[in-house]
Motif scaffolding. Structure first.
Motif, PDB file in Angstrom:
ATOM      1  N   VAL A  44      12.842   2.580 -11.232  1.00 27.33           N
ATOM      2  CA  VAL A  44      11.682   2.573 -10.335  1.00 27.33           C
ATOM      3  C   VAL A  44      10.501   3.186 -11.084  1.00 27.33           C
ATOM      4  O   VAL A  44      10.602   4.291 -11.623  1.00 27.33           O
ATOM      5  CB  VAL A  44      11.938   3.371  -9.049  1.00 27.33           C
ATOM      6  CG1 VAL A  44      10.718   3.286  -8.117  1.00 27.33           C
ATOM      7  CG2 VAL A  44      13.179   2.882  -8.326  1.00 27.33           C
ATOM      8  N   GLU A  45       9.407   2.445 -11.131  1.00 25.97           N
ATOM      9  CA  GLU A  45       8.193   2.931 -11.775  1.00 25.97           C
ATOM     10  C   GLU A  45       7.048   2.921 -10.774  1.00 25.97           C
ATOM     11  O   GLU A  45       6.925   1.983  -9.988  1.00 25.97           O
ATOM     12  CB  GLU A  45       7.826   2.045 -12.973  1.00 25.97           C
ATOM     13  CG  GLU A  45       8.872   2.031 -14.083  1.00 25.97           C
ATOM     14  CD  GLU A  45       8.487   1.096 -15.221  1.00 25.97           C
ATOM     15  OE1 GLU A  45       7.348   0.575 -15.198  1.00 25.97           O
ATOM     16  OE2 GLU A  45       9.324   0.879 -16.111  1.00 25.97           O
ATOM     17  N   LYS A  46       6.246   3.960 -10.819  1.00 24.62           N
ATOM     18  CA  LYS A  46       5.065   4.041  -9.959  1.00 24.62           C
ATOM     19  C   LYS A  46       3.810   3.985 -10.810  1.00 24.62           C
ATOM     20  O   LYS A  46       3.725   4.627 -11.849  1.00 24.62           O
ATOM     21  CB  LYS A  46       5.088   5.340  -9.149  1.00 24.62           C
ATOM     22  CG  LYS A  46       6.061   5.362  -8.007  1.00 24.62           C
ATOM     23  CD  LYS A  46       6.048   6.714  -7.288  1.00 24.62           C
ATOM     24  CE  LYS A  46       4.663   7.087  -6.802  1.00 24.62           C
ATOM     25  NZ  LYS A  46       4.617   8.387  -6.117  1.00 24.62           N
ATOM     26  N   ASN A  47       2.839   3.198 -10.343  1.00 28.43           N
ATOM     27  CA  ASN A  47       1.537   3.113 -10.996  1.00 28.43           C
ATOM     28  C   ASN A  47       0.488   3.133  -9.903  1.00 28.43           C
ATOM     29  O   ASN A  47       0.086   2.082  -9.383  1.00 28.43           O
ATOM     30  CB  ASN A  47       1.449   1.843 -11.843  1.00 28.43           C
ATOM     31  CG  ASN A  47       0.129   1.729 -12.575  1.00 28.43           C
ATOM     32  OD1 ASN A  47      -0.632   2.704 -12.667  1.00 28.43           O
ATOM     33  ND2 ASN A  47      -0.176   0.539 -13.093  1.00 28.43           N
ATOM     34  N   GLY A  48       0.081   4.311  -9.513  1.00 32.50           N
ATOM     35  CA  GLY A  48      -0.851   4.450  -8.401  1.00 32.50           C
ATOM     36  C   GLY A  48      -0.203   4.018  -7.102  1.00 32.50           C
ATOM     37  O   GLY A  48       0.868   4.509  -6.735  1.00 32.50           O
TER      38      GLY A  48
ATOM     39  N   LEU B 193      11.735   5.524  -1.696  1.00 33.38           N
ATOM     40  CA  LEU B 193      10.390   4.965  -1.594  1.00 33.38           C
ATOM     41  C   LEU B 193       9.776   5.173  -0.212  1.00 33.38           C
ATOM     42  O   LEU B 193       8.553   5.234  -0.075  1.00 33.38           O
ATOM     43  CB  LEU B 193      10.410   3.473  -1.953  1.00 33.38           C
ATOM     44  CG  LEU B 193      10.484   3.173  -3.451  1.00 33.38           C
ATOM     45  CD1 LEU B 193      10.885   1.730  -3.696  1.00 33.38           C
ATOM     46  CD2 LEU B 193       9.144   3.471  -4.126  1.00 33.38           C
ATOM     47  N   HIS B 194      10.617   5.282   0.811  1.00 36.24           N
ATOM     48  CA  HIS B 194      10.099   5.583   2.154  1.00 36.24           C
ATOM     49  C   HIS B 194       9.309   6.886   2.162  1.00 36.24           C
ATOM     50  O   HIS B 194       8.402   7.059   2.988  1.00 36.24           O
ATOM     51  CB  HIS B 194      11.253   5.671   3.160  1.00 36.24           C
ATOM     52  CG  HIS B 194      11.613   4.361   3.786  1.00 36.24           C
ATOM     53  ND1 HIS B 194      11.175   3.991   5.039  1.00 36.24           N
ATOM     54  CD2 HIS B 194      12.356   3.339   3.339  1.00 36.24           C
ATOM     55  CE1 HIS B 194      11.647   2.791   5.335  1.00 36.24           C
ATOM     56  NE2 HIS B 194      12.369   2.367   4.313  1.00 36.24           N
ATOM     57  N   GLU B 195       9.661   7.805   1.280  1.00 38.14           N
ATOM     58  CA  GLU B 195       9.005   9.112   1.256  1.00 38.14           C
ATOM     59  C   GLU B 195       7.779   9.140   0.358  1.00 38.14           C
ATOM     60  O   GLU B 195       7.037  10.128   0.349  1.00 38.14           O
ATOM     61  CB  GLU B 195       9.999  10.185   0.782  1.00 38.14           C
ATOM     62  CG  GLU B 195      11.301  10.221   1.574  1.00 38.14           C
ATOM     63  CD  GLU B 195      11.062  10.395   3.067  1.00 38.14           C
ATOM     64  OE1 GLU B 195      10.212  11.236   3.430  1.00 38.14           O
ATOM     65  OE2 GLU B 195      11.689   9.677   3.866  1.00 38.14           O
TER      66      GLU B 195
ATOM     67  N   MET C 276       5.354  -0.646   3.420  1.00 37.28           N
ATOM     68  CA  MET C 276       4.548  -1.169   2.318  1.00 37.28           C
ATOM     69  C   MET C 276       4.780  -2.670   2.233  1.00 37.28           C
ATOM     70  O   MET C 276       5.734  -3.187   2.832  1.00 37.28           O
ATOM     71  CB  MET C 276       4.899  -0.482   0.997  1.00 37.28           C
ATOM     72  CG  MET C 276       6.366  -0.550   0.614  1.00 37.28           C
ATOM     73  SD  MET C 276       6.810   0.529  -0.809  1.00 37.28           S
ATOM     74  CE  MET C 276       6.646   2.168  -0.084  1.00 37.28           C
ATOM     75  N   VAL C 277       3.931  -3.381   1.523  1.00 32.25           N
ATOM     76  CA  VAL C 277       4.117  -4.807   1.302  1.00 32.25           C
ATOM     77  C   VAL C 277       5.102  -4.982   0.153  1.00 32.25           C
ATOM     78  O   VAL C 277       4.941  -4.374  -0.913  1.00 32.25           O
ATOM     79  CB  VAL C 277       2.779  -5.498   0.965  1.00 32.25           C
ATOM     80  CG1 VAL C 277       3.016  -6.951   0.569  1.00 32.25           C
ATOM     81  CG2 VAL C 277       1.833  -5.413   2.157  1.00 32.25           C
TER      82      VAL C 277
ATOM     83  N   ASP D 205       2.119   7.448  -0.853  1.00 31.82           N
ATOM     84  CA  ASP D 205       0.964   6.888  -1.546  1.00 31.82           C
ATOM     85  C   ASP D 205       1.199   5.458  -2.012  1.00 31.82           C
ATOM     86  O   ASP D 205       0.256   4.758  -2.392  1.00 31.82           O
ATOM     87  CB  ASP D 205       0.587   7.759  -2.748  1.00 31.82           C
ATOM     88  CG  ASP D 205       1.756   7.976  -3.696  1.00 31.82           C
ATOM     89  OD1 ASP D 205       2.906   8.034  -3.224  1.00 31.82           O
ATOM     90  OD2 ASP D 205       1.519   8.109  -4.917  1.00 31.82           O
ATOM     91  N   VAL D 206       2.451   4.999  -1.987  1.00 32.30           N
ATOM     92  CA  VAL D 206       2.764   3.638  -2.440  1.00 32.30           C
ATOM     93  C   VAL D 206       2.533   2.653  -1.303  1.00 32.30           C
ATOM     94  O   VAL D 206       3.024   2.835  -0.188  1.00 32.30           O
ATOM     95  CB  VAL D 206       4.222   3.534  -2.943  1.00 32.30           C
ATOM     96  CG1 VAL D 206       4.552   2.085  -3.318  1.00 32.30           C
ATOM     97  CG2 VAL D 206       4.433   4.439  -4.145  1.00 32.30           C
ATOM     98  N   GLN D 207       1.799   1.573  -1.588  1.00 32.85           N
ATOM     99  CA  GLN D 207       1.502   0.567  -0.565  1.00 32.85           C
ATOM    100  C   GLN D 207       2.050  -0.819  -0.899  1.00 32.85           C
ATOM    101  O   GLN D 207       2.143  -1.666  -0.010  1.00 32.85           O
ATOM    102  CB  GLN D 207      -0.008   0.483  -0.334  1.00 32.85           C
ATOM    103  CG  GLN D 207      -0.593   1.737   0.322  1.00 32.85           C
ATOM    104  CD  GLN D 207      -2.072   1.585   0.581  1.00 32.85           C
ATOM    105  OE1 GLN D 207      -2.856   1.316  -0.329  1.00 32.85           O
ATOM    106  NE2 GLN D 207      -2.473   1.734   1.832  1.00 32.85           N
ATOM    107  N   VAL D 208       2.404  -1.053  -2.159  1.00 27.93           N
ATOM    108  CA  VAL D 208       2.964  -2.345  -2.571  1.00 27.93           C
ATOM    109  C   VAL D 208       4.180  -2.088  -3.458  1.00 27.93           C
ATOM    110  O   VAL D 208       4.126  -1.253  -4.370  1.00 27.93           O
ATOM    111  CB  VAL D 208       1.937  -3.204  -3.345  1.00 27.93           C
ATOM    112  CG1 VAL D 208       2.575  -4.523  -3.800  1.00 27.93           C
ATOM    113  CG2 VAL D 208       0.709  -3.485  -2.481  1.00 27.93           C
TER     114      VAL D 208
END
Length: 260
Positions: free
Chosen positions: A8-12, A43-45, A98-99, A48-51
């Protein structure tokens, strides 16, 4: 979060979940099912993630459940534990605030297709092979496959796809309403990234609120379907047809089913 079979990677405001057992075409063993469920719940937590973009590493999105793992005498699958994790996975995906976008290349079969169909937007390459093919080993769809298929194509067509186990390419899947967009070979992830960028430049808070309104009213139905899939799948695992199906798969021959 660190996992063995997924990343899992987050970018904004964008996150990417990658299925990462490329040597097995991302076939899902017990650990992978558990880790996908854990990643989606985590990811539910992440407020800040929307997509969320979901993809597979290597030659395929996912070949489905790991049939060879089902036959491993040294580490047999605990079907009740596995079905619990599969149910967690499906519910976490459906209720994500999120989408969600699935990028499909190669095979998306069985549980892999259930995961794909649980996403809000499905983008597949024209030469993809999409199949709800549990029937080939004497099983029923799980991972809310019944629920997601019904939402996408309705009950009559869902039954036909489940019973036939037909393999569909991208254009065939699009014509049935099973997916949302077809790309040329090798372009699905690029197109998924473009789709994600469009969402990220849209009023996403309002869009996610609409998703939650539409999904929340069906959560109880989803939970009932998951409970029925779990009990039915446990029963199917004990049938002679299932044993014949997996043995035929390993021996690369046509199964001889008896309806028992």
């Amino acid at each position: 979060m660190t996992y063995e079979t997924v990343s899992v990677e987050k970018n904004g405001r964008l996150a990417t979940l990658t299925l990462n057992r490329p040597q097995s075409m991302n076939a899902m063993n017990a650990l992978m099912m558990k880790e996908i469920a854990e990643a989606l719940e985590w990811l539910h937590e992440e407020k800040d993630v929307q997509v969320l973009l979901i993809k597979g590493e290597g030659r395929a999105f996912s070949a489905g459940g790991d049939i060879k793992a089902m036959l491993d005498p040294e580490s047999p699958m605990d079907i009740d534990t596995v079905m619990g994790d599969v149910s967690r996975l499906a519910k976490a995906l459906y209720t994500l605030p999120m989408v969600t976008i699935a990028s499909v290349h190669g095979a998306a079969a069985g549980l892999g297709l259930s995961l794909v169909l649980g996403c809000d937007v499905v983008i597949a390459e024209e030469n993809s092979k999409l199949a709800m093919n549990f029937i080939g080993i004497g099983l029923i769809p799980d991972g809310a496959g019944h629920f997601f298929l019904k939402e996408r194509v309705g009950i009559p067509k869902a039954k036909q796809l489940i019973w036939s186990g037909k393999v569909l390419n991208g254009h065939e899947a699009l014509s049935l309403g099973l997916i949302d967009e077809v790309t040329a070979e090798g372009r699905a992830y690029e197109q998924a990234e473009l789709s994600a960028a469009k969402f990220l430049s849209a009023p996403l808070k309002a869009m996610i609120a609409s998703k939650q309104i539409l999904h929340t009213q069906h959560v109880h139905e989803l939970e009932r379907v998951l409970a029925l899939e779990s009990s039915s799948q446990s029963a199917m695992r004990r049938t002679k047809d299932h044993l014949e199906g997996i043995q035929a798969f390993v021996e690369k021959r046509k199964p001889s089913f008896k309806g028992v």
